[in-house]
Scaffold this motif. Structure first.
Motif, mmCIF file in Angstrom:
data_model
loop_
_atom_site.group_PDB
_atom_site.id
_atom_site.type_symbol
_atom_site.label_atom_id
_atom_site.label_comp_id
_atom_site.label_asym_id
_atom_site.label_seq_id
_atom_site.Cartn_x
_atom_site.Cartn_y
_atom_site.Cartn_z
ATOM 1 N N VAL A 1 -1.992 -7.280 -7.100
ATOM 2 C CA VAL A 1 -3.274 -6.867 -6.539
ATOM 3 C C VAL A 1 -4.161 -8.091 -6.328
ATOM 4 O O VAL A 1 -3.896 -9.160 -6.882
ATOM 5 N N ASN B 1 -6.202 4.850 -9.101
ATOM 6 C CA ASN B 1 -5.690 3.603 -8.554
ATOM 7 C C ASN B 1 -6.021 2.402 -9.430
ATOM 8 O O ASN B 1 -5.331 1.377 -9.383
ATOM 9 N N THR C 1 -2.185 5.579 -5.003
ATOM 10 C CA THR C 1 -1.067 4.668 -4.808
ATOM 11 C C THR C 1 0.200 5.155 -5.499
ATOM 12 O O THR C 1 0.149 5.806 -6.552
ATOM 13 N N ASP D 1 0.808 -1.227 0.000
ATOM 14 C CA ASP D 1 0.000 0.000 0.000
ATOM 15 C C ASP D 1 0.843 1.281 0.000
ATOM 16 O O ASP D 1 0.692 2.152 0.870
ATOM 17 N N GLU E 1 -0.930 -4.347 -3.185
ATOM 18 C CA GLU E 1 -2.091 -3.570 -2.737
ATOM 19 C C GLU E 1 -3.074 -4.474 -1.995
ATOM 20 O O GLU E 1 -3.349 -5.597 -2.430
ATOM 21 N N THR F 1 2.316 2.925 -6.612
ATOM 22 C CA THR F 1 2.775 1.747 -7.342
ATOM 23 C C THR F 1 3.222 2.070 -8.763
ATOM 24 O O THR F 1 4.269 1.600 -9.221
#
Length: 234
Positions: free
Chosen positions: A79, A222, A64, A30, A55, A66
């Motif tokens: 994910v 996201n 995020t 996260d 996540e 990421t």
């Protein structure tokens, strides 16, 4: 094992850095976009190589990091299996184990806060509960296909069956707590302790919480691993 909670004060979000100190492989759980530089600096100082960004769910309260971390490090994005994240490299199945060096991270499906939410059991002694189970609370269930009954089942049937001494690390905290245990939450969490499924559903239906401030931008961003805003910020 290196285990480091990292906090974003603006969104009350915990990011977790987990690494095998022998292989120096690391995972961030996260990550928050605004904290990418902080997280990279720490990993560089510790000599770590980021292997995965993981996540717990598609967040509505922050964007995020990421996507940006993937671009900067080449890490994989992982994910939950049914998460609406077309950008992800890996979709984890329930009970799938992610190997990071000698560390085992087991995915546990815990829907209810959203329809595709996972907790992650790390080396069998600590669980990252995302928004499913917070310290003395739980995530809301009134948007993103949330369902109160499903969340009650996830927490009571999938998390509360873990050993009482299992450490609990949530995705958010709003009261200054950083860690609890499964035993503590079974006994003292006011959302669940002594409450029936029907009572929990009734309670959650009466919360009447305001929408998260960043929801309108965070959810669509996201679903693209934060890349929409990350690109705009470069």
């Amino acid at each position: 094992m290196l285990f480091r909670p990292l906090f974003d004060q603006d969104t009350w979000t915990y990011t977790y850095l987990i690494a095998d100190e022998f292989t120096q492989e690391a995972v961030l759980v996260d990550p928050v976009l605004e904290q990418v530089e902080r997280d990279l600096k720490l990993m560089n100082e510790l000599g770590l190589t980021l292997k995965f960004c993981l996540e717990t769910h598609i967040h509505a309260d922050h964007i995020t990091g990421t996507g940006k971390l993937h671009d900067l490090t080449g890490c994989e994005s992982a994910v939950p299996e049914n998460a609406h994240a077309t950008c992800a490299n890996r979709f984890l199945k329930d009970r799938e184990v992610l190997q990071v060096g000698g560390i085992e991270i087991e995915a546990i499906a815990t829907p209810g806060h959203t329809d595709s939410h996972y907790a992650y059991l790390v080396n069998s002694d600590r669980v990252l509960t995302g928004d499913a189970l917070l310290i003395r609370g739980c995530g809301r269930t009134d948007f993103q296909s949330g369902d109160a009954g499903t969340l009650y089942d996830s927490v009571t049937q999938r998390l509360f069956i873990l050993p009482d001494e299992t450490l609990v690390y949530p995705a958010h905290d709003y009261r200054g707590h950083s860690v609890s245990t499964i035993g503590e939450e079974k006994r003292w969490n006011p959302r669940f302790a002594g409450r029936t499924r029907a009572g929990f559903i009734e309670l959650m239906g009466k919360l009447n919480l305001p929408d998260p401030k960043k929801m309108m931008e965070a959810v669509p961003a996201n679903e693209l691993c934060g890349k929409v805003l990350a690109t705009a910020l470069r």
